[in-house]
Motif scaffolding. Structure first.
Motif, PDB file in Angstrom:
ATOM      1  N   ILE A  46      -5.028  -5.820  -3.917  1.00 32.04           N
ATOM      2  CA  ILE A  46      -4.417  -4.665  -3.238  1.00 32.04           C
ATOM      3  C   ILE A  46      -3.591  -3.818  -4.199  1.00 32.04           C
ATOM      4  O   ILE A  46      -3.615  -2.591  -4.151  1.00 32.04           O
ATOM      5  CB  ILE A  46      -3.517  -5.135  -2.062  1.00 32.04           C
ATOM      6  N   LYS A  66       0.829  -1.222   0.000  1.00 27.64           N
ATOM      7  CA  LYS A  66       0.000   0.000   0.000  1.00 27.64           C
ATOM      8  C   LYS A  66       0.859   1.266   0.000  1.00 27.64           C
ATOM      9  O   LYS A  66       0.501   2.266  -0.629  1.00 27.64           O
ATOM     10  CB  LYS A  66      -0.952  -0.006   1.203  1.00 27.64           C
ATOM     11  N   ASN A  83       1.949   1.689  -3.547  1.00 30.16           N
ATOM     12  CA  ASN A  83       0.783   2.176  -4.302  1.00 30.16           C
ATOM     13  C   ASN A  83       0.644   3.693  -4.166  1.00 30.16           C
ATOM     14  O   ASN A  83       0.360   4.401  -5.129  1.00 30.16           O
ATOM     15  CB  ASN A  83      -0.515   1.551  -3.760  1.00 30.16           C
TER      16      ASN A  83
END
Length: 284
Positions: free
Chosen positions: A111, A82, A85
């Motif tokens: 994800i 994350k 990302n």
């Protein structure tokens, strides 16, 4: 004797075009960036990583490796993914698979940010491949198959293409990519009845089944183009493909070797996808 069609000329042509594109982006103050996410230190991952980093450096793409411990928990892995990302400087993410057993691919694939997922891990990109949505990213290896066929001017439109293997890594995406080129596609697998007969009707035979030298000349139609995606080690410790190249050479019009075939094009496709992701994210 069939022509041995190597990957290097294909990779070189892609790299040359990408180098110019990256230079043009840098003039605008944009440098494409890849993060490779590796869990542990698997030998095949390290080999691919080395090639990818070298290719990116040559083209002018920034590439970094996020190495995570082999025993990382799923929650911690997701937390790290994350962060990548959310990192605005990163345009592209490639996650090495398969994972160690404590990590659940069926959860993690949801994800990864689809717009940064340059190797078709996210179900969003799988769907885009099915729909022929050009904003998505197909897996690098089957994309390399198509680039080789195009580079060597192998007609695909209306041709009978047979794929041996139905994995999500090669077989299924190769099927969709060949359909997108208007080939008529048949997929063979372990339950196929009389596979040699089915394969021997192919104008284009793509093999990715993971069994060393399984495909011999009885599977090959006279004049067929044979693309070997397999990477295995034979009884003498040498790299070989899923195709018995020597036996098939006399019947095929063109055939890719292993090594120096499809595998040598994949890192150039990865670079192509990184540049594409960067351009899409910058509305270019």
């Amino acid at each position: 004797m069939g022509q041995i069609i190597k990957g290097k000329p294909v990779a070189d042509a892609i790299s040359e075009a990408l180098t110019k594109e990256v230079n043009d982006l840098k003039v605008k103050g944009i440098t494409p960036k890849l993060t490779l996410v590796r869990v542990g230190a698997n030998g095949s991952d390290l080999a691919y990583e080395k090639g990818a980093l070298k290719k990116c450096e040559k083209i002018g793409i920034e590439a970094v490796v996020k190495e995570l411990p082999a025993d990382i928990s799923q929650d911690k892995f997701i937390e790290e993914l994350k962060k990548i990302n959310a990192d605005k400087t990163v345009n592209a993410i490639m996650v090495f698979r398969p994972f160690p057993k404590q990590l659940d691919e069926s959860v993690i694939k949801y994800i990864i940010a689809p717009e940064k997922d340059v190797d078709c891990f996210s179900p969003v990109n799988v769907a885009k491949l099915m729909e022929k949505d050009m904003t998505g990213f197909a897996p690098c290896t089957p994309s390399a198959v198509i680039e080789i066929l195009k580079h060597y001017k192998v007609p695909m439109k209306g041709k009978n293409a047979v794929i041996v293997g139905r994995s999500m890594v090669v077989g299924k995406p190769a099927c969709m990519l060949l359909l997108n080129e208007n080939a008529t596609v048949t997929v063979c697998h372990s339950k196929t009845t009389d596979m040699p007969k089915v394969c021997s009707q192919a104008d284009i035979l793509v093999v990715g089944i993971g069994k060393a030298k399984m495909i011999d000349s009885k599977y090959v139609k006279d004049g067929a183009v044979v693309i070997d995606v397999g990477i295995n080690v034979d009884e003498s410790g040498k790299l070989c493909g899923d195709v018995d190249t020597e036996d098939c050479e006399s019947k095929a019009s063109m055939i890719t070797p292993v090594p120096k075939g499809v595998g040598s094009v994949t890192s150039s496709i990865l670079a192509q996808h990184i540049v594409k992701a960067c351009k899409l994210q910058n509305n270019l």
